[in-house]
Design a protein around this motif. Structure first.
Motif, PDB file in Angstrom:
ATOM      1  N   LEU B 180       0.839  -1.204   0.000  1.00 14.74           N
ATOM      2  CA  LEU B 180       0.000   0.000   0.000  1.00 14.74           C
ATOM      3  C   LEU B 180       0.873   1.253   0.000  1.00 14.74           C
ATOM      4  O   LEU B 180       0.658   2.183  -0.780  1.00 14.74           O
ATOM      5  CB  LEU B 180      -0.920  -0.004   1.227  1.00 14.74           C
ATOM      6  N   ILE B 181       1.885   1.258   0.867  1.00 14.27           N
ATOM      7  CA  ILE B 181       2.753   2.437   0.979  1.00 14.27           C
ATOM      8  C   ILE B 181       3.503   2.685  -0.326  1.00 14.27           C
ATOM      9  O   ILE B 181       3.499   3.791  -0.859  1.00 14.27           O
ATOM     10  CB  ILE B 181       3.746   2.284   2.154  1.00 14.27           C
ATOM     11  N   ASN B 183       2.940   1.814  -3.334  1.00 12.90           N
ATOM     12  CA  ASN B 183       2.128   2.159  -4.505  1.00 12.90           C
ATOM     13  C   ASN B 183       1.390   3.480  -4.348  1.00 12.90           C
ATOM     14  O   ASN B 183       0.698   3.908  -5.263  1.00 12.90           O
ATOM     15  CB  ASN B 183       1.127   1.040  -4.799  1.00 12.90           C
ATOM     16  N   SER B 184       1.543   4.108  -3.199  1.00 15.53           N
ATOM     17  CA  SER B 184       0.837   5.361  -2.955  1.00 15.53           C
ATOM     18  C   SER B 184       1.645   6.540  -3.472  1.00 15.53           C
ATOM     19  O   SER B 184       2.777   6.396  -3.926  1.00 15.53           O
ATOM     20  CB  SER B 184       0.597   5.530  -1.454  1.00 15.53           C
ATOM     21  N   ARG B 185       1.064   7.714  -3.389  1.00 15.12           N
ATOM     22  CA  ARG B 185       1.792   8.942  -3.748  1.00 15.12           C
ATOM     23  C   ARG B 185       3.057   9.062  -2.915  1.00 15.12           C
ATOM     24  O   ARG B 185       4.110   9.454  -3.409  1.00 15.12           O
ATOM     25  CB  ARG B 185       0.901  10.147  -3.477  1.00 15.12           C
ATOM     26  N   LEU B 186       2.934   8.703  -1.632  1.00 13.30           N
ATOM     27  CA  LEU B 186       4.090   8.764  -0.744  1.00 13.30           C
ATOM     28  C   LEU B 186       5.202   7.830  -1.236  1.00 13.30           C
ATOM     29  O   LEU B 186       6.377   8.185  -1.245  1.00 13.30           O
ATOM     30  CB  LEU B 186       3.622   8.349   0.644  1.00 13.30           C
ATOM     31  N   ARG B 188       5.780   6.915  -4.258  1.00 15.49           N
ATOM     32  CA  ARG B 188       6.414   7.499  -5.445  1.00 15.49           C
ATOM     33  C   ARG B 188       7.508   8.480  -5.027  1.00 15.49           C
ATOM     34  O   ARG B 188       8.556   8.566  -5.663  1.00 15.49           O
ATOM     35  CB  ARG B 188       5.393   8.226  -6.331  1.00 15.49           C
ATOM     36  N   VAL B 189       7.244   9.215  -3.954  1.00 17.16           N
ATOM     37  CA  VAL B 189       8.255  10.162  -3.476  1.00 17.16           C
ATOM     38  C   VAL B 189       9.479   9.400  -2.965  1.00 17.16           C
ATOM     39  O   VAL B 189      10.625   9.791  -3.237  1.00 17.16           O
ATOM     40  CB  VAL B 189       7.687  11.085  -2.379  1.00 17.16           C
ATOM     41  N   VAL B 191      10.602   6.494  -3.951  1.00 21.63           N
ATOM     42  CA  VAL B 191      11.348   6.003  -5.119  1.00 21.63           C
ATOM     43  C   VAL B 191      12.062   7.172  -5.821  1.00 21.63           C
ATOM     44  O   VAL B 191      13.171   7.013  -6.336  1.00 21.63           O
ATOM     45  CB  VAL B 191      10.395   5.265  -6.082  1.00 21.63           C
ATOM     46  N   ALA B 192      11.449   8.328  -5.808  1.00 23.69           N
ATOM     47  CA  ALA B 192      12.083   9.508  -6.402  1.00 23.69           C
ATOM     48  C   ALA B 192      13.332   9.895  -5.609  1.00 23.69           C
ATOM     49  O   ALA B 192      14.363  10.246  -6.194  1.00 23.69           O
ATOM     50  CB  ALA B 192      11.098  10.675  -6.443  1.00 23.69           C
ATOM     51  N   TYR B 210      10.147  12.478   4.373  1.00 28.14           N
ATOM     52  CA  TYR B 210       9.765  11.214   3.754  1.00 28.14           C
ATOM     53  C   TYR B 210      10.756  10.109   4.146  1.00 28.14           C
ATOM     54  O   TYR B 210      10.371   8.978   4.392  1.00 28.14           O
ATOM     55  CB  TYR B 210       9.690  11.370   2.235  1.00 28.14           C
TER      56      TYR B 210
END
Ligand SMILES: Nc1ncnc2c1ncn2[C@@H]1O[C@H](COP(=O)(O)OP(=O)(O)OP(=O)(O)O)[C@@H](O)[C@H]1O
Ligand SMILES: [Mg+2]
Lengths: 252, 321
Positions: B180-181, B183-186, B188-189, B191-192, B210
């Motif tokens: 869940l974490i 794959n969330s917007r969070l 993505r951050v 992984v960025a 983050y």
């Protein structure tokens, strides 16, 4: 006048070296300002200090009238100031659209902490529309779903601009956006920069390509050894003897 | 979309395999190892969150397991609190310690973090060893109760297979939460941040917040795993929570496949079962680990999961021809 960016008496020293000294200038909404000067004259330092990568040693920075020089980098972005980098800086494993979406993230986080746990692929329809428009504007629409590491160096530079636009900034700082570009890519870039002004952004553009600078800028500020030696229209700058001596003589 | 459905099927297949596993194992000892492996799945999912997804290697997960294990044991032994309550408070206690270790070291970019976490693990070990009034030092704590109120509970947690299913539920929950974490917007951050932290800052995100989130969650998983371990073994001592075990977590992620959901599951089973087969080499343990680390990094940079998906891709290509 209503200044989008107002810089007063900005100073930055690196361990005794004065990289910037008493720099003042302002950019209005919709105006494109050029920042030129010899290598090491403090152009990138100006961008980094304005963006808050490191604190200014002295001076004031106002965004739409509000002081931001005390804010950390991310808060300045949220206040409406974004930037690109002199060397291409991307998320190689993301697609073009994913990177631009991340650029829009600060505007979204204000919708609450829990929304951060929503699916990373989902976007609000109006946001998707806005990102599509940015991709169109920067000429990246066809590459939207391409992995960034497979995108050309020039398009990666356009992508940096698209990412900076996603936060819908009042002020956008471009550090040598044309570096490494060939002539037709530079033309595409000039059109984009003019379009940024037309969209109402205040633009600061650093460049060594004088033809591009002269074409897109409303006004130009010239730096030498961290100090402003001239400011004026492209025509005024071209004929300024101090500028010719310090910079244009070698570049032209 | 087909990709996520395929992944979903894979997760279900793994889960189904783990559900039927005990009926295929006749040796009690292998059930025991499987329980340990599932506990390590929880640790490895946390390690993967900070190491695989966010790009910051923590060498403190065993230390956090220790905090969770001693936390739940001491709360139970000293205050007589119910087991369920102490198990659930273990990750919260661990989170506090992770905040203290993570806040200063994650404010800055780069490699300090690995060193700070390593030092932190050493400190935890030394404290557990020397705070004898509380921890009983080297001798450790004994008689840590099982959940389910002894033998008269409805479900007998003293039974290995029962505990296996208990831990399987916990590991599944933690894995689902991780999915869940990430794959969330969070996610993505996170992984960025792994790809380009400077750009994350320029995009207007406070990367350190983050990173701290990922680290604290990873520590909470480890603390939870430590608590499950303590109640399973009924005995803990400081020796179980050293840097060597933290390296196991690092290895589990690299071996299994960093930045994937299935990787840590496979990696956890690998680090629990492999040493059993390499027992003869116990004294060379660190040397062998170093060797595996180097070889894995060179020949399978995306771990067993990456290797498997490459092989599958090759097979498909052949069949397509
Ligand atoms: N982070 C830093 N630490 C120390 N000195 C720095 C740092 N950044 C810049 N400088 C120094 O500040 C001066 C101005 O550098 P800056 O990068 O701003 O020049 P520039 O005008 O962008 O040059 P170029 O055209 O080569 O990009 C140089 O002397 C440089 O060495
Ligand atoms: Mg520069």
């Amino acid at each position: 006048m209503d200044l989008a960016l107002d810089v007063r008496d900005l100073g930055k020293t690196f361990g005794g070296v004065k990289a910037l000294d008493g720099l003042s200038f302002g950019i209005a909404r919709g105006e494109v300002m050029g920042l030129i000067g010899p290598n090491g004259s403090g152009k990138s330092t100006t961008v980094n200090t304005l963006a808050g990568v490191f604190p200014a040693t002295s001076g004031e920075i106002r965004l739409r009238g509000k002081p931001v020089h005390h804010l950390p980098e991310y808060a300045r972005v949220q206040a409406g100031l974004t930037r690109t980098f002199q060397t291409a800086s991307v998320f190689p494993e993301f697609t073009v659209r994913e990177q631009v979406l991340l650029g829009a993230e600060p505007a979204r986080t204000r919708r609450g902490v829990w929304s951060m746990l929503r699916s990373g692929a989902r976007m609000e329809p109006e946001l998707r529309g806005r990102l599509d428009e940015i991709l169109q504007l920067t000429g990246l629409a066809d590459l939207a779903d391409t992995r960034i590491e497979e995108v050309s160096a020039a398009d990666q530079r356009f992508l940096m601009i698209a990412t900076a636009l996603a936060a819908d900034p009042a002020v956008i700082l471009l550090d040598e956006p044309a570096a490494g570009m060939v002539s037709h890519e530079r033309d595409r870039l000039s059109h984009l920069i003019l379009a940024l002004g037309a969209r109402g952004h205040a633009v600061l553009v650093i460049e060594h390509h004088m033809s591009l600078i002269m074409k897109v800028c409303d006004r130009i500020t010239v730096l030498n050894f961290g100090e402003k030696i001239a400011e004026g229209t492209p025509r005024e700058i071209r004929s300024d003897q101090r500028v010719v001596d310090a910079y244009l003589g070698e570049a032209a | 979309m087909t990709l996520t459905r395929k992944n979903g099927l894979l997760y279900l297949a793994i889960l189904a395999g783990l559900i039927v596993l005990p009926s295929f194992i006749s040796t009690k000892y292998y059930i025991h190892l499987s329980v340990l492996a599932l506990i390590w799945v929880i640790v490895a999912q946390g390690q993967n969150l900070i190491q695989g997804f966010t790009g910051y290697v923590s060498i403190a997960q065993a230390g956090f397991m220790g905090i969770g294990a001693y936390g739940t044991a001491l709360l139970g032994l000293n205050f007589g609190l119910p087991v369920w309550l102490t198990i659930l408070s273990a990750p919260l206690i661990t989170a506090l310690f992770a905040l203290v270790a993570g806040y200063p070291s994650l404010r800055v970019k780069g490699h300090y973090f690995a060193i700070v976490t390593l030092a932190f693990n050493m400190v935890i070990f030394i404290v557990l060893l020397n705070l004898t009034d509380l921890t009983n030092g080297e001798a450790g704590l004994m008689g840590i109760p099982k959940p389910g109120a002894g033998k008269d509970g409805a479900i007998n947690f003293a039974d290995r297979t029962t505990y296996y299913y208990f831990v399987l539920i916990a590991a599944t929950g933690v894995t689902a939460l991780t999915a869940l974490i990430v794959n969330s917007r969070l996610g993505r951050v996170l992984v960025a941040i792994r790809q380009n932290e400077t750009l994350v800052g320029a995009a207007g995100l406070a990367a350190w917040k983050y990173k701290l989130f990922a680290f604290v969650v990873s520590a909470m998983f480890a603390g939870f795993a430590g608590a499950l371990y303590a109640h399973y073994q009924s005995f803990i001592n400081p020796e179980i929570f050293t840097i060597a075990q933290s390296m196991d977590a690092v290895l589990a992620v690299i071996l299994g496949g960093s930045g994937t959901i299935t990787g840590p599951i496979i990696g956890a089973f690998a680090i629990v079962f492999l040493p059993e087969y390499l027992r003869f080499a116990d004294s060379f343990r660190l040397v062998i680990y170093g060797l595996i680390l180097i070889l894995a990094t060179i020949f399978m940079p995306r771990g067993i999961v990456g290797l498997a998906s490459d092989a599958l891709g090759l097979l498909k290509k052949r069949r397509a021809r």
